[in-house]
Design an enzyme around this catalytic site. Structure first.
Site, PDB file in Angstrom:
ATOM      1  N   SER A  14       0.797  -1.235   0.000  1.00  0.00           N
ATOM      2  CA  SER A  14       0.000   0.000   0.000  1.00  0.00           C
ATOM      3  C   SER A  14       0.828   1.282   0.000  1.00  0.00           C
ATOM      4  CB  SER A  14      -0.905   0.035   1.226  1.00  0.00           C
ATOM      5  OG  SER A  14      -2.073  -0.656   0.953  1.00  0.00           O
TER       6      SER A  14
ATOM      7  N   LYS B 292       0.438   3.493  -2.870  1.00  0.00           N
ATOM      8  CA  LYS B 292      -0.734   4.379  -2.999  1.00  0.00           C
ATOM      9  C   LYS B 292      -0.347   5.854  -2.858  1.00  0.00           C
ATOM     10  CE  LYS B 292      -3.772   0.723  -1.315  1.00  0.00           C
ATOM     11  NZ  LYS B 292      -4.494   0.162  -0.157  1.00  0.00           N
TER      12      LYS B 292
ATOM     13  N   TYR C  94      -3.819  -2.360 -10.103  1.00  0.00           N
ATOM     14  CA  TYR C  94      -3.735  -2.115  -8.656  1.00  0.00           C
ATOM     15  C   TYR C  94      -2.835  -3.163  -7.977  1.00  0.00           C
ATOM     16  CZ  TYR C  94      -5.206  -2.210  -3.779  1.00  0.00           C
ATOM     17  OH  TYR C  94      -5.204  -2.233  -2.408  1.00  0.00           O
TER      18      TYR C  94
ATOM     19  N   TYR D  36      -4.106   2.830   8.169  1.00  0.00           N
ATOM     20  CA  TYR D  36      -5.360   2.096   8.320  1.00  0.00           C
ATOM     21  C   TYR D  36      -6.139   2.683   9.493  1.00  0.00           C
ATOM     22  CZ  TYR D  36      -2.186  -0.942   5.724  1.00  0.00           C
ATOM     23  OH  TYR D  36      -1.262  -1.425   4.846  1.00  0.00           O
TER      24      TYR D  36
ATOM     25  N   VAL E 297       1.222  -3.786   3.921  1.00  0.00           N
ATOM     26  CA  VAL E 297       1.185  -5.092   4.591  1.00  0.00           C
ATOM     27  C   VAL E 297       2.421  -5.952   4.319  1.00  0.00           C
ATOM     28  CG1 VAL E 297      -1.333  -5.227   4.851  1.00  0.00           C
ATOM     29  CG2 VAL E 297      -0.248  -6.158   2.793  1.00  0.00           C
TER      30      VAL E 297
HETATM   31  N1  GLU Z   1      -2.503  -5.270  -2.030  1.00  0.00           N
HETATM   32  C1  GLU Z   1      -2.989  -5.188  -0.691  1.00  0.00           C
HETATM   33  C2  GLU Z   1      -4.501  -5.253  -0.643  1.00  0.00           C
HETATM   34  O1  GLU Z   1      -5.155  -4.671  -1.448  1.00  0.00           O
HETATM   35  C3  GLU Z   1      -2.486  -3.921  -0.079  1.00  0.00           C
HETATM   36  C4  GLU Z   1      -2.806  -3.871   1.351  1.00  0.00           C
HETATM   37  C5  GLU Z   1      -1.940  -2.943   2.144  1.00  0.00           C
HETATM   38  O2  GLU Z   1      -0.709  -2.934   2.045  1.00  0.00           O
HETATM   39  O3  GLU Z   1      -2.562  -2.201   2.915  1.00  0.00           O
HETATM   40  O4  GLU Z   1      -5.068  -5.918   0.180  1.00  0.00           O
END
Ligand code: GLU
Length: 304
Positions: free
Chosen positions: A63, A66, A188, A240, A258
């Site tokens: 993530s 992002k 994604y 998060y 993650v």
């Molecule tokens: N590719 C992971 C998902 O979409 C990213 C999650 C993350 O790192 O927060 O679940």
């Protein structure tokens, strides 16, 4: 300030406290990573690199990518983006379906999965080959060809993408998704499956510590005003449903993934990449958070 000594002290203290968590396993390939890995890289605004531990080993940035995709959209779409994604902390798990249903298809923020999917959808509308553009952009930000997409992680997540697929269809049902679900999901999952080491990751977000100007790309990536806004989003939404706790304990804008990585910045001073794969129950790296908390304690300053 002797940054090398500082991060070595932090590293040693975290190593001896040895807080444990659990490596992410909902993407099966990530469960194969050695949970003992731990590295820190700090990069100042002159480009000096300070590193300790496994700071040169590439890991799955997940993530954290992002932040890069948001930056690409902020630059291209300016204010139009914000009618499709909000800028509020979610207080819910990053892959919550209930929240998206409740809020009628407008994701709370660009860092939860639903928000990131809208951004990847926007990039898919803009570019013929969005994943090539995202890779090119991150390489430019880091000042070298460092991004590699791990095909096993990509395939592994694609096979287990039920929740993200459901989010994408919810977005489509609310007319907030313009492209084919499978195309956007592939892009994604590909940007989540990118691998970089702590140094390159820190270099890639250095522009956010430097009012939007990248010393590696040698250009303004976003305006100073956009850099401040992205930093505000990282501070309020980057961890998060633990963003408040990170702000309280560390006090820096940052983003976790993650894969166990955390990228954070200290405005006008440095950017930092920390990696340790074992996560707490909220999905954030246990050692990386402890390391950043010790770092700002020792520095005696954070944003606050
Ligand atoms: N590719 C992971 C998902 O979409 C990213 C999650 C993350 O790192 O927060 O679940």
């Amino acid at each position: 300030m002797d940054y090398q000594q500082l991060i070595e002290e932090v590293y040693n203290e975290v190593k001896s406290a040895n807080p444990r968590g659990k490596v992410a396993d909902y993407i099966p390939e990530l469960a194969e990573v050695d949970g003992d890995k731990f590295g820190i890289a700090l990069v100042d605004l002159e480009g000096n690199v300070f590193g300790v531990g496994d700071y040169e080993i590439p890991f799955s940035i997940q993530s954290i990518s992002k932040v890069h995709t948001l930056t690409m959209v902020a630059h291209i779409f300016q204010s139009k983006l914000w009618s499709r994604v909000n800028v509020e902390p979610s207080g819910n798990p990053f892959n919550s379906i209930a929240q998206l249903e409740f809020e009628k298809g407008i994701p709370r923020n660009p860092f939860i999965n639903a928000g990131a999917l809208v951004i990847t959808d926007a990039l898919t509308s803009k570019f013929d080959d969005p994943i090539a553009e995202i890779s090119k952009f991150i390489n430019e930000l880091s000042g070298k060809e460092c991004v590699r997409i791990n095909q096993e992680v990509l395939d592994s997540e694609l096979k287990h993408s039920e929740r993200n697929t459901a989010l994408a269809y919810f977005l489509k049902a609310h007319q907030n998704f313009n492209n084919k679900v499978e195309d956007v999901l592939k892009t994604y999952v590909s940007h989540c499956a990118m691998e970089m080491c702590c140094v390159d990751l820190a270099r890639s977000i250095s522009y956010l510590a430097n009012d939007g100007y990248s010393i590696y790309a040698k250009r303004e990536i976003v305006t100073e005003s956009y850099a401040r806004r992205i930093n505000a989003l990282m501070l309020t939404c980057g961890f998060y449903d633990e963003a408040g706790e990170f702000a309280y304990r560390v006090g820096l804008p940052g983003k976790s993934g993650v894969g166990g990585g955390v990228a954070a910045i200290m405005p006008h001073k440095f950017s930092i990449g920390v990696w340790s794969p074992e996560l707490n129950e909220k999905g954030n790296s246990v050692k990386a958070i402890m390391a950043l908390e010790l770092l700002t304690d020792k520095l005696k300053f954070s944003l606050f």
